[in-house]
Design a protein around this motif. Sequence first.
Motif, PDB file in Angstrom:
ATOM      1  N   PHE A 102       0.825  -1.214   0.000  1.00  0.00           N
ATOM      2  CA  PHE A 102       0.000   0.000   0.000  1.00  0.00           C
ATOM      3  C   PHE A 102       0.858   1.262   0.000  1.00  0.00           C
ATOM      4  N   SER A 103       0.759   2.019  -1.089  1.00  0.00           N
ATOM      5  CA  SER A 103       1.491   3.278  -1.191  1.00  0.00           C
ATOM      6  C   SER A 103       0.620   4.477  -0.864  1.00  0.00           C
ATOM      7  N   GLY A 104      -0.697   4.263  -0.866  1.00  0.00           N
ATOM      8  CA  GLY A 104      -1.616   5.364  -0.646  1.00  0.00           C
ATOM      9  C   GLY A 104      -2.090   6.011  -1.934  1.00  0.00           C
ATOM     10  N   GLY A 105      -1.563   5.546  -3.074  1.00  0.00           N
ATOM     11  CA  GLY A 105      -1.972   6.091  -4.358  1.00  0.00           C
ATOM     12  C   GLY A 105      -3.279   5.484  -4.837  1.00  0.00           C
ATOM     13  N   LEU A 106      -3.691   5.891  -6.022  1.00  0.00           N
ATOM     14  CA  LEU A 106      -4.994   5.475  -6.558  1.00  0.00           C
ATOM     15  C   LEU A 106      -5.095   3.959  -6.722  1.00  0.00           C
ATOM     16  N   THR A 164      -3.442   1.371  -5.426  1.00  0.00           N
ATOM     17  CA  THR A 164      -3.457   0.547  -4.216  1.00  0.00           C
ATOM     18  C   THR A 164      -4.654   0.864  -3.328  1.00  0.00           C
ATOM     19  N   SER A 165      -5.159   2.086  -3.414  1.00  0.00           N
ATOM     20  CA  SER A 165      -6.377   2.421  -2.666  1.00  0.00           C
ATOM     21  C   SER A 165      -7.557   1.635  -3.228  1.00  0.00           C
ATOM     22  N   TYR A 166      -7.662   1.608  -4.543  1.00  0.00           N
ATOM     23  CA  TYR A 166      -8.706   0.820  -5.188  1.00  0.00           C
ATOM     24  C   TYR A 166      -8.581  -0.653  -4.806  1.00  0.00           C
ATOM     25  N   THR A 167      -7.341  -1.154  -4.807  1.00  0.00           N
ATOM     26  CA  THR A 167      -7.108  -2.569  -4.519  1.00  0.00           C
ATOM     27  C   THR A 167      -7.574  -2.935  -3.112  1.00  0.00           C
ATOM     28  N   ALA A 172      -1.014  -8.537  -2.872  1.00  0.00           N
ATOM     29  CA  ALA A 172      -1.523  -7.723  -3.985  1.00  0.00           C
ATOM     30  C   ALA A 172      -0.689  -6.455  -4.132  1.00  0.00           C
ATOM     31  N   HIS A 173      -0.518  -6.028  -5.363  1.00  0.00           N
ATOM     32  CA  HIS A 173       0.140  -4.740  -5.614  1.00  0.00           C
ATOM     33  C   HIS A 173      -0.560  -4.044  -6.771  1.00  0.00           C
ATOM     34  N   THR A 209      -3.171  -8.684  -8.918  1.00  0.00           N
ATOM     35  CA  THR A 209      -2.882  -7.370  -9.508  1.00  0.00           C
ATOM     36  C   THR A 209      -4.112  -6.908 -10.287  1.00  0.00           C
ATOM     37  N   LEU A 210      -5.049  -6.291  -9.601  1.00  0.00           N
ATOM     38  CA  LEU A 210      -6.316  -5.910 -10.222  1.00  0.00           C
ATOM     39  C   LEU A 210      -6.124  -4.888 -11.334  1.00  0.00           C
TER      40      LEU A 210
END
Length: 401
Positions: free
Chosen positions: A11-15, A17-20, A118-119, A146-147
């Motif tokens: 989780f990076s906090g970006g779009l 990974t937030s969606y994931t 997941a990434h 990896t969605l």
Amino acid sequence: MADKKKVVVAFSGGLDTSYTVMKLSHDMGYEVYAACANTGGFSDEQLKLNEENAYKLGAKEYVTLDVTQEYYEKSLKYMVFGNVLRNNCYPISVSSERIFQAIAIARYAKQIGADAIAHGSTGAGNDQIRFDMTFLVMAPGVEIITLTRDKALSRKEEVDYLNEHGFFADFTKLKYSYNVGIWGTSICGGEILDSAQGLPEEAYLKHVTKQEESELKIEFKKGEIVAVNGEKYDDKIKAIQKIEEIGAAYGIGRDCNVGDTIIGIKGRVGFEAAAPKLIIEAHRTLEKYTLSKWQQYWKDQVGNWYGMFLHESQYLEPVMPDIEAMLTSSQRNVNGTVILKLRPLGFEVVGVDSADDLLKSKLGEYGEMQHGWTADEAKGFIKVLSTPLRVYYGIHSDEER
């Protein structure tokens, strides 16, 4: 709840990974553990916001895995020892950190007994390879999800999904995208996509705030930084950060790199990396004074391989510790202080002060006077040195140039 599968999301906090996190927890029935692996690129404020958002997105648990010191000890110092600049340009800024982020995620997944990792990488870049390869080796049998890559999701699809489920954040698509790390910031998008253009001033995060020239002194002991402008540093990360602070005020370390990606296409990336550029050039210069000709030659060879393997997701290749051992051995006499002169958008190396300076030989001063041999001995040496050429051209005189 007991039947839910555990998934660790890098989780990076970006779009992406937030969606994931939200998709896996809300729609796919996973018990989500959001893990942010920090190699020095996240501020305390960013990490706090990441934690808050992870829980809003549906994570059961959030954790920050700080591997900054590990990254330095296990790789970054070797990149300095090897003067690693990909294509003689790029200090492998953020890309080298991905491996250690992936290693930290894999360790955490094994620790909690996760069923999946997941990434948020897409299918068009290098990071998917760095993450997947590390997980396959270090967490065998753990599913990789990896969605964004598998579903070829657009930014709009991801933002709409998050908004529909009550999560709102500023995911505005900017002209440039940035990856900030301890070893530099990469810049993608905008003019980078046009081979005929360079990046304008507004593309950079750090701008020139200091105009007058100044001196920077970096002291090394066995190839590692021990002091900056006379101030001693036991913590090498803090030393790097200090040099970054000094160099960034001049806008030093800006460039664009063009190279071959792991998947085979050409890639172009802009970057700003004041500390790496200053440190590597200072270190390289000190080595010119303190290493033998053949030490420098073979170090250049293995340093280039080390950087290439690291960049191309081969950090776990068994040869890497062997290269690191050679690089470490080569640094035993790389001691001394390097003096640099800084100015807006540039710098130069003034000289070095080292007890191991081989230029201080008592045998002679280059271009001045010899003390270790006579004139007749010099003439004899030159005649013997010329023997193979005299043999060749004595037989093949028609080939004389």
